[in-house]
Design a protein around this motif. Sequence first.
Motif, PDB file in Angstrom:
ATOM      1  N   LYS A  81       0.840  -1.212   0.000  1.00  0.00           N
ATOM      2  CA  LYS A  81       0.000   0.000   0.000  1.00  0.00           C
ATOM      3  C   LYS A  81       0.865   1.247   0.000  1.00  0.00           C
ATOM      4  O   LYS A  81       0.544   2.240  -0.635  1.00  0.00           O
ATOM      5  N   GLU A  82       1.973   1.175   0.755  1.00  0.00           N
ATOM      6  CA  GLU A  82       2.849   2.341   0.870  1.00  0.00           C
ATOM      7  C   GLU A  82       3.612   2.635  -0.418  1.00  0.00           C
ATOM      8  O   GLU A  82       4.031   3.757  -0.651  1.00  0.00           O
ATOM      9  N   ILE A  83       3.845   1.600  -1.221  1.00  0.00           N
ATOM     10  CA  ILE A  83       4.625   1.843  -2.446  1.00  0.00           C
ATOM     11  C   ILE A  83       3.742   1.658  -3.675  1.00  0.00           C
ATOM     12  O   ILE A  83       4.158   1.120  -4.681  1.00  0.00           O
ATOM     13  N   SER A  84       2.486   2.120  -3.534  1.00  0.00           N
ATOM     14  CA  SER A  84       1.554   1.840  -4.636  1.00  0.00           C
ATOM     15  C   SER A  84       1.757   2.759  -5.839  1.00  0.00           C
ATOM     16  O   SER A  84       1.116   2.569  -6.867  1.00  0.00           O
ATOM     17  N   ASN A  85       2.660   3.776  -5.737  1.00  0.00           N
ATOM     18  CA  ASN A  85       2.888   4.541  -6.975  1.00  0.00           C
ATOM     19  C   ASN A  85       3.716   3.693  -7.941  1.00  0.00           C
ATOM     20  O   ASN A  85       4.485   2.822  -7.538  1.00  0.00           O
ATOM     21  N   SER A  86       3.534   3.959  -9.237  1.00  0.00           N
ATOM     22  CA  SER A  86       4.042   2.990 -10.217  1.00  0.00           C
ATOM     23  C   SER A  86       5.568   2.906 -10.252  1.00  0.00           C
ATOM     24  O   SER A  86       6.116   1.838 -10.470  1.00  0.00           O
ATOM     25  N   GLN A  87       6.274   4.011  -9.989  1.00  0.00           N
ATOM     26  CA  GLN A  87       7.741   3.935 -10.033  1.00  0.00           C
ATOM     27  C   GLN A  87       8.277   3.029  -8.928  1.00  0.00           C
ATOM     28  O   GLN A  87       9.130   2.180  -9.167  1.00  0.00           O
TER      29      GLN A  87
ATOM     30  N   GLY B 137       6.644   0.649  -7.470  1.00  0.00           N
ATOM     31  CA  GLY B 137       6.219  -0.719  -7.817  1.00  0.00           C
ATOM     32  C   GLY B 137       7.160  -1.348  -8.825  1.00  0.00           C
ATOM     33  O   GLY B 137       7.568  -2.503  -8.690  1.00  0.00           O
ATOM     34  N   MET B 138       7.525  -0.568  -9.826  1.00  0.00           N
ATOM     35  CA  MET B 138       8.449  -1.064 -10.857  1.00  0.00           C
ATOM     36  C   MET B 138       9.809  -1.365 -10.257  1.00  0.00           C
ATOM     37  O   MET B 138      10.462  -2.345 -10.614  1.00  0.00           O
ATOM     38  N   ASN B 139      10.248  -0.510  -9.330  1.00  0.00           N
ATOM     39  CA  ASN B 139      11.547  -0.728  -8.698  1.00  0.00           C
ATOM     40  C   ASN B 139      11.556  -2.017  -7.887  1.00  0.00           C
ATOM     41  O   ASN B 139      12.504  -2.795  -7.944  1.00  0.00           O
ATOM     42  N   MET B 140      10.472  -2.230  -7.120  1.00  0.00           N
ATOM     43  CA  MET B 140      10.383  -3.464  -6.332  1.00  0.00           C
ATOM     44  C   MET B 140      10.382  -4.667  -7.276  1.00  0.00           C
ATOM     45  O   MET B 140      11.030  -5.672  -7.023  1.00  0.00           O
ATOM     46  N   CYS B 141       9.655  -4.523  -8.367  1.00  0.00           N
ATOM     47  CA  CYS B 141       9.554  -5.584  -9.377  1.00  0.00           C
ATOM     48  C   CYS B 141      10.945  -5.920  -9.934  1.00  0.00           C
ATOM     49  O   CYS B 141      11.345  -7.088 -10.000  1.00  0.00           O
ATOM     50  N   MET B 142      11.712  -4.896 -10.303  1.00  0.00           N
ATOM     51  CA  MET B 142      13.056  -5.127 -10.861  1.00  0.00           C
ATOM     52  C   MET B 142      13.977  -5.748  -9.811  1.00  0.00           C
ATOM     53  O   MET B 142      14.747  -6.668 -10.109  1.00  0.00           O
ATOM     54  N   PHE B 143      13.867  -5.254  -8.574  1.00  0.00           N
ATOM     55  CA  PHE B 143      14.711  -5.776  -7.486  1.00  0.00           C
ATOM     56  C   PHE B 143      14.440  -7.267  -7.270  1.00  0.00           C
ATOM     57  O   PHE B 143      15.367  -8.079  -7.206  1.00  0.00           O
TER      58      PHE B 143
END
Length: 302
Positions: free
Chosen positions: A117-123, A125-131
Amino acid sequence: PEMALSVWKNLLHTTKGRILQQRRLSLYSGAHGYKEELIKKKLQQFAGGSINLSKEDNGIGILTLNNPKLMNAFTGTMMVELQERITELENWKDGKGLIVYGAGNTFCSGSDLNAVKEISNSQDGMNMCMFMQNTLTRLMRLPLISVALVQGKAFGGGAELTTACDFRLMTPGSEIRFVHKHMGLVPGWGGAARLVRIVGSGAALQLLSGATRVDPEKALRLGFSEQTLSSSDETTALEEARAWLSQYTEGPVSVIQAVKKVVTAGRELPLEDALRTEKDIFGTVWGGPANLQALVRRPKHK
């Protein structure tokens, strides 16, 4: 013989270096807008749980997802710790096998929704996805034979984690479920790409679009799991998983790791590159201690 041995050792050293480098290459880099240190800082704000690693003398590592009060959901700090444990496993000279499992009789329920919920902005989210894609790709490429021991539930990101292991074993009553659709999402940790390679595109499409419950019987039928263990008890299941894995990790470390590396190359690289990599890896074991002992021990044409 001395000369030959030193030539062999040099070749071994350079080849090992090259293979290791290939394995550690990141999928994402600065060129993709990927700033790892910043991403880690962000993830570390969401604390809780841990990822534990124990390395046994027989060359089998046990990686435990430990956040039982949230069904082992991944917090931000657990994502960072997973990466640290994978680095540790990449540097484990004596490693041959790895069992990945969850504390408290369940596997993993995906991401901790508080962090999400805290990182719901798309950038973010994308960073978590790449990590997480980077980390799970490195897990998949480890020169260890890995197995996910699925007890209880492996949902969402937990289901994706099972696909980063070479094999899956399930206990009675357990289930794997790609619930992403219900969250208005698709897998983002590489789970879809890996699932297609394990069960084929038709079955993968059904599992993702239907958010289908995969019980042990269905997993066997799809070729998604290798075996249904006899017990759901944590200690017994872990013993059974160890026994199952040990049939593939018998033998010298250099040989077991080489086997995993040639398979990884064959799966991931175009044929010509895979063949060249296989030649390089063959070079690291040909004339090596295990090979020479085998030649002394028994001629194969009996």
